[in-house]
Every structure is written in C-alpha cells, then in structure tokens.
Design a protein around this motif. Structure first.
Motif, mmCIF file in Angstrom:
data_model
loop_
_atom_site.group_PDB
_atom_site.id
_atom_site.type_symbol
_atom_site.label_atom_id
_atom_site.label_comp_id
_atom_site.label_asym_id
_atom_site.label_seq_id
_atom_site.Cartn_x
_atom_site.Cartn_y
_atom_site.Cartn_z
ATOM 1 N N HIS A 95 -22.551 19.495 65.510
ATOM 2 C CA HIS A 95 -23.483 19.805 66.596
ATOM 3 C C HIS A 95 -23.941 21.255 66.471
ATOM 4 C CE1 HIS A 95 -24.745 20.496 70.817
ATOM 5 N NE2 HIS A 95 -25.105 19.228 70.729
ATOM 6 N N GLN A 96 -25.030 21.580 67.143
ATOM 7 C CA GLN A 96 -25.550 22.958 67.136
ATOM 8 C C GLN A 96 -24.509 23.966 67.602
ATOM 9 O OE1 GLN A 96 -28.931 22.692 69.714
ATOM 10 N NE2 GLN A 96 -30.091 21.403 68.305
ATOM 11 N N ASP A 97 -23.595 23.518 68.470
ATOM 12 C CA ASP A 97 -22.569 24.434 68.980
ATOM 13 C C ASP A 97 -21.405 24.611 67.986
ATOM 14 O OD1 ASP A 97 -21.037 22.107 69.167
ATOM 15 O OD2 ASP A 97 -21.051 22.047 71.359
#
Length: 152
Positions: A95-97
């Motif tokens: 994920h982007q995180d």
C-alpha cells in the motif's frame, strides 16, 4: 539450481506464529528427503506473510513424493494457524503507506480500475520457481509483473 516454492498467507502472521512456523519448517528441512537422499532444503519467512521453501537441486533432485511431503506439512501449518497458504485468488501488494495488504483478486481489480492502485504499485510474483530470481523478479512494480497482463 535452487528450486523455489512461494506460499502466501491470507493474512499477516504474528511474530509468535512466525517463530512457530520457523520451528516446524526447520525440523522439516533437516529431515526432508527424496528417495532416501537428503535434500539440501531451506526456508525463509518474509514480511510475516510469505513462506519460501528452497531446495538446492545440485545435491539431490526433488521428486513428486518430496514435494507432496512439503505440501502436507504446509496444509498442517494452515490448520494449526487457521490460515490459507494455497489460495491463489488472493493478491498481496504494498500500500502507499508502506504496509502490505492482501485482498481477493476481484477487489484488486476494482482498486486498479478506480486508480487506487497503479502500474507503480509493488506486487509480489509468487509464481517464481528459481531462488536466483527472488531479488530481481519477486517484489516488482505491477507494470513489470504477470499482474499487468490481467489487471492493467
């Protein structure tokens, strides 16, 4: 050549579960044989999600029976931990995180269509069969993976 099998869990394993799996797999690879020949096997757990089983086939070749033994053991691990290691319809991505996510392929497809995931999203090619390919071909942008043919 080092032969590779990659198994992805349907959820992140706890650190304690990883220790438990490591103990089980450690005992297994020490006694893993093919037609009476000791296999030079090893394993690795990555990201608390993926289990790599590796056999150096220069010492002894893997046989159908030896593969069956490993599959039987992994099914036992599935039952003990209430996880799924053989569900090929779950896709893991970064994920982007920075956290890993595992979703059904239908959800992955929706995320790509909506733009929430794109060609730069990191995905995992669990279809590799040679350990030498892990560093360059396992954790890759979606555009460079088999996923691109299906979802882009």
């Amino acid at each position: 050549m080092k032969r590779l099998w990659i198994y992805q869990s349907d959820r992140l394993l706890t650190d304690l579960e990883c220790v438990q799996v490591s103990e089980i797999l450690g005992d297994f690879v020490k006694q893993w044989t093919a037609h009476g020949n000791q296999l030079l096997g090893s394993f690795e757990i990555r990201y608390n999600l993926f289990i790599f089983l590796i056999v150096d086939e220069e010492q002894a070749m893997v046989t159908g029976c030896s593969v069956d033994k490993s599959v039987h053991l992994l099914k036992k691990i599935e039952n003990e931990l209430s996880i799924q290691l053989f569900d090929r319809l779950k896709i893991a991505y970064k994920h982007q995180d920075g956290n890993l996510r595992v979703v059904p392929s239908t959800v992955f497809e929706e995320l790509v269509k909506s733009g929430a995931l794109n060609e730069d999203t990191i995905v995992f090619n669990n279809m590799l069969t040679h350990a030498d390919d892990i560093d360059l071909k396992w954790e890759v942008p979606l555009r460079d993976s088999w996923h691109a043919k299906v979802y882009l």
